[in-house]
Design an enzyme around this catalytic site. Structure first.
Site, PDB file in Angstrom:
ATOM      1  CE  LYS A   6     -51.085  18.484 117.601  1.00 33.66           C
ATOM      2  NZ  LYS A   6     -50.407  17.157 117.707  1.00 33.66           N
ATOM      3  CB  THR A   7     -46.917  25.018 120.371  1.00 33.60           C
ATOM      4  OG1 THR A   7     -46.485  24.338 121.562  1.00 33.60           O
ATOM      5  CG2 THR A   7     -48.267  25.674 120.606  1.00 33.60           C
ATOM      6  N   GLY A   8     -45.290  22.236 119.035  1.00 30.32           N
ATOM      7  CA  GLY A   8     -43.933  21.746 118.757  1.00 30.32           C
ATOM      8  C   GLY A   8     -43.241  21.250 120.017  1.00 30.32           C
ATOM      9  CB  THR A   9     -44.510  20.413 123.428  1.00 28.11           C
ATOM     10  OG1 THR A   9     -45.518  19.513 122.979  1.00 28.11           O
ATOM     11  CG2 THR A   9     -45.141  21.745 123.755  1.00 28.11           C
ATOM     12  CB  THR A  10     -43.302  15.984 120.513  1.00 27.49           C
ATOM     13  OG1 THR A  10     -44.631  16.106 120.992  1.00 27.49           O
ATOM     14  CG2 THR A  10     -42.810  14.575 120.740  1.00 27.49           C
ATOM     15  NE  ARG A  47     -52.124  13.054 113.632  1.00 26.68           N
ATOM     16  CZ  ARG A  47     -52.112  13.380 114.909  1.00 26.68           C
ATOM     17  NH1 ARG A  47     -52.149  14.643 115.266  1.00 26.68           N
ATOM     18  NH2 ARG A  47     -52.074  12.448 115.833  1.00 26.68           N
TER      19      ARG A  47
END
Ligand code: A3P
Length: 312
Positions: A57-61, A265
């Site tokens: 949830k830190t922006g890895t994607t 989201r």
């Protein structure tokens, strides 16, 4: 000389060396004897040159989307079992050009794993390690929202405040969810564990807020850290999509490729009681993180400076 039948011998061996029950894989190609008998069909260049370890949830994607835009960077193929992530260094494509391609694996759960640093250092000791940090309170909230949208029964049943503030006598399902929500945010302890096995110059800590607001600048830093060539101009390749509210890949004819609905989201902002609770909860962890970053000669992200200014 005494010996035992094979099965009993194995029992005896693991009685004597219990820590070896969990195998620690090394790269077979590191040993000349193995290389000499290695099949011609197999390449020794299929292990990752770097790992994106999370936390979730830190922006890895988003980081992965940006990384694979680079002509020399390749990621692991998606695993059908663990959705997008491999969770073990497997399923690697055969690199097109083994000497220049940069293979990487992203598994956001490695960050807080007790075992991952040791295993990674054993298999890929020269790999570079990339982690992204955002305010751990925001990370916890984003993770809770993620669990709700995946219909985790406990996340649907309990409010965010109930999850983060649950006491030792709370139901087991609530305590379990709480732990998974809060523990990855103990940033300093987890990074210290990676630093036991990897030297600081192999570790890059990205400010997730910067990745979100100024990704081209961050990607320049990432390219420098990896030593990847040619230099890829992300200022031209990325664009802010006002509909999505995030930076996305710019395609031909002004079209954009953004991450799906599950990234970025829409949910209500965190309530102030939860915010205050988490500021207190993470305070000591954040102080430790600031000391660690200072020791590594790294600047403090702005969210960390703000948190440190809050009085107890
Ligand atoms: P939210 O969905 O809570 O906003 P990860 O991929 O590690 O699970 O992280 C998901 C988070 O990445 C999202 O959390 C979002 O805030 C953040 N993010 C950063 N840059 C983004 C981008 N360009 N597109 C979509 N999400 C991005």
């Amino acid at each position: 000389l005494q010996t035992l039948p094979p099965a009993q011998l194995a029992h005896k061996y693991f009685e004597l060396f219990p820590d070896q029950k969990d195998p620690l894989w090394q790269n077979p190609c590191d040993d000349k004897r193995h290389r000499d008998i290695w099949s011609k069909e197999k390449t020794c260049d299929r292990l990752p040159k770097f790992l994106v370890i999370g936390p979730q949830k830190t922006g890895t994607t988003a980081l992965c989307l940006f990384l694979i835009m680079h002509p020399s960077i390749l990621s692991n193929s998606p695993s059908p079992k663990s959705f997008e992530e491999v969770q073990y260094m497997d399923f690697f494509p055969v690199p097109s050009n083994v000497t220049t391609d940069f293979l990487f694996e992203k598994s956001a759960n490695y960050f807080h794993s007790e075992e991952a640093p040791k295993r990674a250092a054993s298999l890929v000791p020269k790999a570079k390690i990339i982690t992204i940090l955002i305010d751990p309170s925001d990370r916890a909230y984003s993770w809770y929202q993620h669990q709700r949208s995946h219909e985790d029964p406990a996340a649907l049943k309990f409010s965010f405040y109930e999850v983060i503030s649950a006491g030792p006598n709370a139901p087991w399902e609530l305590r379990t969810l709480q732990k998974r929500c809060l523990v990855p945010g103990w940033y300093a302890s987890h990074i210290e564990r990676w630093l036991v096995y990897f030297p600081p110059f192999q570790l890059l800590i990205i400010d997730g807020q910067q990745l979100r607001t100024a990704p081209a600048m961050v990607m320049d830093e990432v390219q420098k850290f990896l030593g990847v060539s040619p230099h890829y101009n992300y200022s031209e390749a990325l664009t802010f999509d006002s509909h999505k509210g995030f930076w996305c890949q710019l395609l031909e004819e002004g079209k954009t490729k953004c991450l799906g609905k599950s990234k970025g989201r829409k949910y209500p902002p965190m309530d102030s009681d939860s915010r205050a609770f988490l500021s207190g909860y993470y305070r000591d962890h954040n102080v430790e993180l600031s000391k660690l970053l200072h020791r590594l000669g790294q600047p403090l992200p702005s969210w960390l400076r703000q948190e440190l200014q809050k009085v107890r």
